[in-house]
Design a protein around this motif. Structure first.
Motif, PDB file in Angstrom:
ATOM      1  N   THR A  62      -4.254   8.474  23.439  1.00  0.00           N
ATOM      2  CA  THR A  62      -3.138   8.226  24.344  1.00  0.00           C
ATOM      3  C   THR A  62      -3.377   6.936  25.133  1.00  0.00           C
ATOM      4  O   THR A  62      -3.876   6.968  26.265  1.00  0.00           O
ATOM      5  CB  THR A  62      -2.945   9.402  25.318  1.00  0.00           C
ATOM      6  OG1 THR A  62      -2.971  10.635  24.587  1.00  0.00           O
ATOM      7  CG2 THR A  62      -1.604   9.292  26.043  1.00  0.00           C
ATOM      8  N   TRP A 112      -6.670  12.033  13.689  1.00  0.00           N
ATOM      9  CA  TRP A 112      -7.115  11.408  14.934  1.00  0.00           C
ATOM     10  C   TRP A 112      -5.884  11.105  15.778  1.00  0.00           C
ATOM     11  O   TRP A 112      -4.807  10.813  15.255  1.00  0.00           O
ATOM     12  CB  TRP A 112      -7.860  10.098  14.643  1.00  0.00           C
ATOM     13  CG  TRP A 112      -8.064   9.226  15.855  1.00  0.00           C
ATOM     14  CD1 TRP A 112      -9.046   9.345  16.796  1.00  0.00           C
ATOM     15  CD2 TRP A 112      -7.256   8.117  16.258  1.00  0.00           C
ATOM     16  NE1 TRP A 112      -8.901   8.368  17.764  1.00  0.00           N
ATOM     17  CE2 TRP A 112      -7.807   7.603  17.454  1.00  0.00           C
ATOM     18  CE3 TRP A 112      -6.116   7.502  15.725  1.00  0.00           C
ATOM     19  CZ2 TRP A 112      -7.254   6.511  18.133  1.00  0.00           C
ATOM     20  CZ3 TRP A 112      -5.568   6.410  16.397  1.00  0.00           C
ATOM     21  CH2 TRP A 112      -6.141   5.929  17.586  1.00  0.00           C
ATOM     22  N   SER A 113      -6.030  11.202  17.091  1.00  0.00           N
ATOM     23  CA  SER A 113      -4.968  10.758  17.982  1.00  0.00           C
ATOM     24  C   SER A 113      -5.583  10.306  19.301  1.00  0.00           C
ATOM     25  O   SER A 113      -6.715  10.685  19.640  1.00  0.00           O
ATOM     26  CB  SER A 113      -3.928  11.857  18.219  1.00  0.00           C
ATOM     27  OG  SER A 113      -4.502  12.963  18.892  1.00  0.00           O
ATOM     28  N   LEU A 128      -3.331  15.936  11.319  1.00  0.00           N
ATOM     29  CA  LEU A 128      -3.512  14.838  12.257  1.00  0.00           C
ATOM     30  C   LEU A 128      -5.018  14.595  12.371  1.00  0.00           C
ATOM     31  O   LEU A 128      -5.741  15.363  13.015  1.00  0.00           O
ATOM     32  CB  LEU A 128      -2.894  15.197  13.607  1.00  0.00           C
ATOM     33  CG  LEU A 128      -2.810  14.100  14.650  1.00  0.00           C
ATOM     34  CD1 LEU A 128      -1.968  12.927  14.166  1.00  0.00           C
ATOM     35  CD2 LEU A 128      -2.247  14.659  15.957  1.00  0.00           C
ATOM     36  N   TRP A 150       4.320  12.684  22.665  1.00  0.00           N
ATOM     37  CA  TRP A 150       4.731  12.345  21.304  1.00  0.00           C
ATOM     38  C   TRP A 150       6.224  12.031  21.212  1.00  0.00           C
ATOM     39  O   TRP A 150       6.753  11.862  20.114  1.00  0.00           O
ATOM     40  CB  TRP A 150       4.398  13.490  20.350  1.00  0.00           C
ATOM     41  CG  TRP A 150       2.974  13.500  19.878  1.00  0.00           C
ATOM     42  CD1 TRP A 150       1.999  14.388  20.197  1.00  0.00           C
ATOM     43  CD2 TRP A 150       2.379  12.566  18.955  1.00  0.00           C
ATOM     44  NE1 TRP A 150       0.828  14.077  19.547  1.00  0.00           N
ATOM     45  CE2 TRP A 150       1.030  12.965  18.776  1.00  0.00           C
ATOM     46  CE3 TRP A 150       2.850  11.441  18.281  1.00  0.00           C
ATOM     47  CZ2 TRP A 150       0.147  12.279  17.948  1.00  0.00           C
ATOM     48  CZ3 TRP A 150       1.964  10.746  17.450  1.00  0.00           C
ATOM     49  CH2 TRP A 150       0.642  11.174  17.289  1.00  0.00           C
ATOM     50  N   ALA A 170       6.312  14.951  14.574  1.00  0.00           N
ATOM     51  CA  ALA A 170       5.350  14.828  15.665  1.00  0.00           C
ATOM     52  C   ALA A 170       5.235  16.148  16.421  1.00  0.00           C
ATOM     53  O   ALA A 170       6.190  16.929  16.477  1.00  0.00           O
ATOM     54  CB  ALA A 170       5.785  13.721  16.620  1.00  0.00           C
ATOM     55  N   GLY A 201      -1.506   8.152  16.456  1.00  0.00           N
ATOM     56  CA  GLY A 201      -2.328   9.007  15.635  1.00  0.00           C
ATOM     57  C   GLY A 201      -2.416   8.544  14.194  1.00  0.00           C
ATOM     58  O   GLY A 201      -1.745   7.590  13.775  1.00  0.00           O
ATOM     59  N   ARG A 260       1.524   8.379  22.860  1.00  0.00           N
ATOM     60  CA  ARG A 260       0.538   8.877  21.903  1.00  0.00           C
ATOM     61  C   ARG A 260       0.560   8.072  20.608  1.00  0.00           C
ATOM     62  O   ARG A 260       1.616   7.588  20.178  1.00  0.00           O
ATOM     63  CB  ARG A 260       0.844  10.330  21.588  1.00  0.00           C
ATOM     64  CG  ARG A 260      -0.336  11.127  21.019  1.00  0.00           C
ATOM     65  CD  ARG A 260      -1.186  11.643  22.115  1.00  0.00           C
ATOM     66  NE  ARG A 260      -2.209  12.560  21.603  1.00  0.00           N
ATOM     67  CZ  ARG A 260      -3.372  12.743  22.197  1.00  0.00           C
ATOM     68  NH1 ARG A 260      -3.666  12.087  23.308  1.00  0.00           N
ATOM     69  NH2 ARG A 260      -4.261  13.586  21.716  1.00  0.00           N
TER      70      ARG A 260
END
Length: 330
Positions: free
Chosen positions: A115, A112-113, A110, A72, A66, A100, A98
């Motif tokens: 929160t 997409w992420s 990554l 993260w 991460a 993702g 987070r």
């Protein structure tokens, strides 16, 4: 290792398919002949190993670390899911807030992420709609109730970058999620719920079909498929292990007095494994030991057989969850 080469030699395990054919392929290692995906919180990595092999660096099939950001912190959930555009992806959730989607390819990008906050404990992907659902166990800066589900929907089902939050549902102590190809199941402190998906793209929503509510707090934790029976799920809560009939949500206690279990998985031959908190196995006053340095394996009769840790990595790992991986190493 070239991940795309690995993928070409991987056998995808279907959502409802047992592992009998996989185990039968190498009778000498019928027990433990599957791959295990773990979240490890010292190095904050997702790691993939073959169960029966010693978890040495040379036997590591894949890993993803991460980003070094507070949101993260404490990777807790990871699962492989197949997408139309990117092939296999790994969904990840971190207690820091987070979540993702990682491209299980050469770059491990990554894709997409987001929160959602609230200590995310599970994240699930609904391929048919391009939908992502997150289970958060606590409140957040935007949500004052203790636990909720967040639904992210896309404008393009093949483009994770178009995902945006469209729905939030109060769900006390939300810890577990599982999409079985037809329905989404969610597990929390008091409730086990079954949802259908309605609408398309950005108009997609989850709609309650049925639920089971306990009279006393159940503290449901992990939720997964039962590889011994495609009609059942497995979960842990109330200090025990259970199977769940997917049609009726009826529960059967399969192992009482199993306290502090953070995750639980069962293979086609009945062998199972779990991560059990050190609060239970090796308590130390004044410390919050919700993790364990070992994943413990059991035979079909429930007898401990072997355990796996990071003894060959030069540090004591802290596993939070482990599960049978949907991607098969060569």
């Amino acid at each position: 290792m070239n991940r795309r080469t690995l993928l070409k030699s991987a056998a995808a395990i279907g959502l409802g398919a047992p592992l009998a054919s996989v185990a039968a392929a190498t009778p000498a290692h019928a027990a433990g002949n599957y791959d295990v995906l773990v979240t490890e919180q010292v190095k904050n990595k997702v790691m993939l190993f073959r169960a029966y092999k010693e978890w040495r660096p040379e036997n590591l099939g894949w890993s993803w670390a991460a980003p070094a950001e507070s949101a993260w912190a404490r990777l807790g959930d990871a699962r492989f899911r197949e997408s139309d555009r990117y092939g296999w992806v790994c969904l990840v959730a971190a207690g820091g807030g987070r979540v993702g989607m990682v491209n299980f390819g050469d770059d491990d990008a990554l894709l997409w992420s987001a929160t959602p906050y609230g200590n995310p404990h599970a994240v699930e992907y609904v391929r048919s709609h391009g939908l992502v659902v997150v289970a958060s166990s606590q409140s957040s800066p935007e949500v004052d109730y203790e636990g909720f589900l967040t639904v992210y929907a896309p404008t393009d089902a093949d483009a994770p970058g178009t995902l945006a939050p469209v729905q939030r549902i109060s769900f006390s102590g939300a810890h577990g999620l599982w999409w079985d190809g037809s329905y989404l199941y969610a597990l929390g402190s008091w409730t086990l719920a079954k949802y259908r998906i309605t609408g398309t793209l950005r108009n997609s929503r989850i709609e309650l079909v049925d639920k089971h509510v306990w009279d006393t707090v159940f503290h449901g934790h992990s939720l997964d498929m039962d590889f011994t029976d495609a009609g059942r799920l497995i979960l842990n809560g109330a200090g025990a292990l259970w199977t769940v009939d997917k049609q009726t949500l009826a529960l059967t206690n399969i192992r009482p007095a199993s306290y502090g279990v953070k995750s639980f998985s069962r293979a086609a031959d009945g062998e199972f494994f779990w991560v059990q908190a050190r609060d239970v196995t090796n308590p130390e006053p004044g410390r919050d030991l919700y993790w364990n340095e070992y994943v413990q394996f059991f035979d079909a009769a429930g007898n401990p057989t072997y355990r796996r840790g990071l003894d060959y990595y030069g540090y004591e790992g802290r596993f939070y969850r482990s599960r049978i991986a949907s991607v098969r190493l060569s």
